[in-house]
Design an enzyme around this catalytic site. Structure first.
Site, PDB file in Angstrom:
ATOM      1  N   ASP A 107       0.775  -1.276  -0.045  1.00 32.23           N
ATOM      2  CA  ASP A 107       0.174   0.086  -0.145  1.00 32.23           C
ATOM      3  C   ASP A 107       0.722   1.343   0.041  1.00 32.23           C
ATOM      4  O   ASP A 107       0.550   2.348   0.264  1.00 32.23           O
ATOM      5  CB  ASP A 107      -0.978   0.040   1.114  1.00 32.23           C
ATOM      6  CG  ASP A 107      -2.188  -0.847   1.011  1.00 32.23           C
ATOM      7  OD1 ASP A 107      -2.384  -1.096  -0.304  1.00 32.23           O
ATOM      8  OD2 ASP A 107      -2.918  -1.449   1.949  1.00 32.23           O
ATOM      9  N   ASP A 168      -6.973  -4.383  -4.646  1.00 30.35           N
ATOM     10  CA  ASP A 168      -6.704  -2.886  -4.281  1.00 30.35           C
ATOM     11  C   ASP A 168      -5.366  -2.455  -4.886  1.00 30.35           C
ATOM     12  O   ASP A 168      -5.190  -1.250  -4.873  1.00 30.35           O
ATOM     13  CB  ASP A 168      -6.664  -2.803  -2.652  1.00 30.35           C
ATOM     14  CG  ASP A 168      -7.639  -3.673  -1.914  1.00 30.35           C
ATOM     15  OD1 ASP A 168      -7.853  -4.775  -2.596  1.00 30.35           O
ATOM     16  OD2 ASP A 168      -7.925  -3.504  -0.734  1.00 30.35           O
TER      17      ASP A 168
HETATM   18  N1  GLY Z   1      -7.164  -1.229   0.678  1.00 26.20           N
HETATM   19  C1  GLY Z   1      -8.000  -2.049   1.687  1.00 26.20           C
HETATM   20  C2  GLY Z   1      -9.478  -1.502   1.591  1.00 26.20           C
HETATM   21  O1  GLY Z   1     -10.055  -1.108   0.874  1.00 26.20           O
HETATM   22  O2  GLY Z   1     -10.053  -1.469   2.724  1.00 26.20           O
END
Ligand code: GLY
Length: 386
Positions: A107, A168
């Site tokens: 992330d 994601d």
């Molecule tokens: N990237 C994790 C979420 O969308 O909660």
């Protein structure tokens, strides 16, 4: 060029005024924080509540770039220097994450695109560029050559996640496109496109819905199994995951011009649009039970951003369906899922992190971020941070 009706233009200007009035106050109140949610209407602070990466929701929490992102969007919209001053406070705090190993995972795009890359794009700050390039190298280093995917999380509570990739990540790989554009080194873009190509076949289903988590064999590369992740169950359709894919493939198209990415984004968009309930309120999962009617305002905001990007890319003859759907989602958020009071720190209400997480229907910082991004996109002069 987006074709907005006069009534939509009037509404848009009213919403922009509400955003600028509210953020003028909230930015001052929260200037030293990195908020994720609100407690009794007041922003929490991920940088002091837990200033360690050992617990994943402290300073290394994946959402810690969105507050900076909101401030850079506000700076671009208003020209008010105070917003960039406040944005830099949270960017500096994120340096602590580089001292950690296990707390940082894929992330890094969510964290450093709306902070350091934004700062570098707007001001040319070399320290910000260095930070973002460090983050890009960390992300590139997570590429699994056998499976041609970027590994998602580290082994914390989840067990063995060496073969896990999640949808994601389509929002993290723009950091790699940026790194190639900035350095001229094609490796970053090659990794991003390899991951996006894998995601097109392993995540996107024939009906245009997407898996949240796909587990690959980390040694030989084949798909082992899929997981429902933050959605209702395996095989279901977690709405925020659908939007990470919808807008995420458009991001890959914007950076590469590869038509297949736009076709994939459109395929996901058509599935998404076909499932939007009449009232415009997005559930946490399109395949959840009807009752309780759990919802996720963040998914609506992210979907609107992606649909507007498709509308811009397809041109005037084809854009109405995407643009009108985005308008319906945003008007619903403004009219029935927003808190415009000057006393509270959040804009959107009813965000939900995950179907099985009991803290449903709360304020979540990325809901506000993508709502603001979508509104400024409609105006046509947004600062593109991805
Ligand atoms: N990237 C994790 C979420 O969308 O909660």
């Amino acid at each position: 060029m987006l074709q907005l009706q006069n009534t939509d233009q009037t509404w848009l200007h009213e919403v922009i005024a509400k955003i600028t009035n509210k953020m003028d106050l909230v930015s001052e109140r929260s200037r030293n924080k990195i908020p994720y949610t609100v407690v009794n209407g007041v922003h929490d602070d991920r940088s002091v509540d837990n200033p360690s990466c050992l617990d994943a929701d402290g300073i290394c929490w994946w959402t810690n770039g969105f507050w900076g992102g909101i401030l850079w969007l506000m700076h671009h919209e208003t020209g008010n220097e105070k917003y960039q001053e406040i944005a830099k406070i949270s960017e500096d705090k994120l340096d602590e994450c580089f001292q950690q190993y296990n707390g940082l995972h894929h992330d890094v795009g969510f964290m450093w695109l709306p902070t350091s890359v934004a700062n570098y794009k707007v001001t040319g700050n070399q320290k910000s560029k260095t930070r973002a390039l460090h983050a890009a190298n960390l992300l590139a280093g997570r590429f699994n050559l056998a499976g041609r995917f970027i590994r998602a999380w580290n082994d914390l509570d989840e067990g063995d996640t060496r073969g896990w990739a999640i949808v994601d990540c389509m929002f993290n790989i723009p950091l790699l496109y940026w790194a190639s554009e900035e350095t001229g080194d094609p490796r970053f873009k090659q990794i991003a496109m390899a991951h996006a190509d894998t995601a097109m076949t392993a995540f996107v289903r024939p009906d245009g819905s997407v898996n949240h988590i796909v587990e690959f064999d980390p040694f030989y590369g084949g798909v082992v199994k899929t997981y429902g992740g933050q959605g209702y169950e395996d095989g279901s359709s977690w709405t925020r995951g659908q939007t990470w894919a919808l807008y995420g493939f458009m991001m890959s198209y914007i950076h590469t011009g590869k038509e297949e990415y736009m076709h994939t984004a459109k395929r996901i968009a058509h599935y998404f649009m076909a499932n939007i309930p009449e009232n415009g309120v997005i559930p946490i999962d399109f395949r959840q039970p009807k009752e309780p009617a759990y919802e996720d305002s963040t998914a609506a905001a992210i979907a609107a951003c992606g649909l507007i990007e498709i509308a811009k890319a397809v041109g005037q003859n084809e854009q109405a369906v995407y643009l009108n759907t985005a308008l319906k989602l945003l008007r619903t958020l403004d009219e029935s899922r927003s808190d415009w009071s000057a006393e509270t720190d959040n804009i959107l209400i009813n965000g939900s992190a995950a179907y099985h997480n009991p803290n449903r229907h709360t304020a979540i910082i990325y809901g506000d971020y993508y709502f603001i991004e979508a509104i400024f996109k409609l105006k046509g002069n947004d600062l593109y941070l991805w």
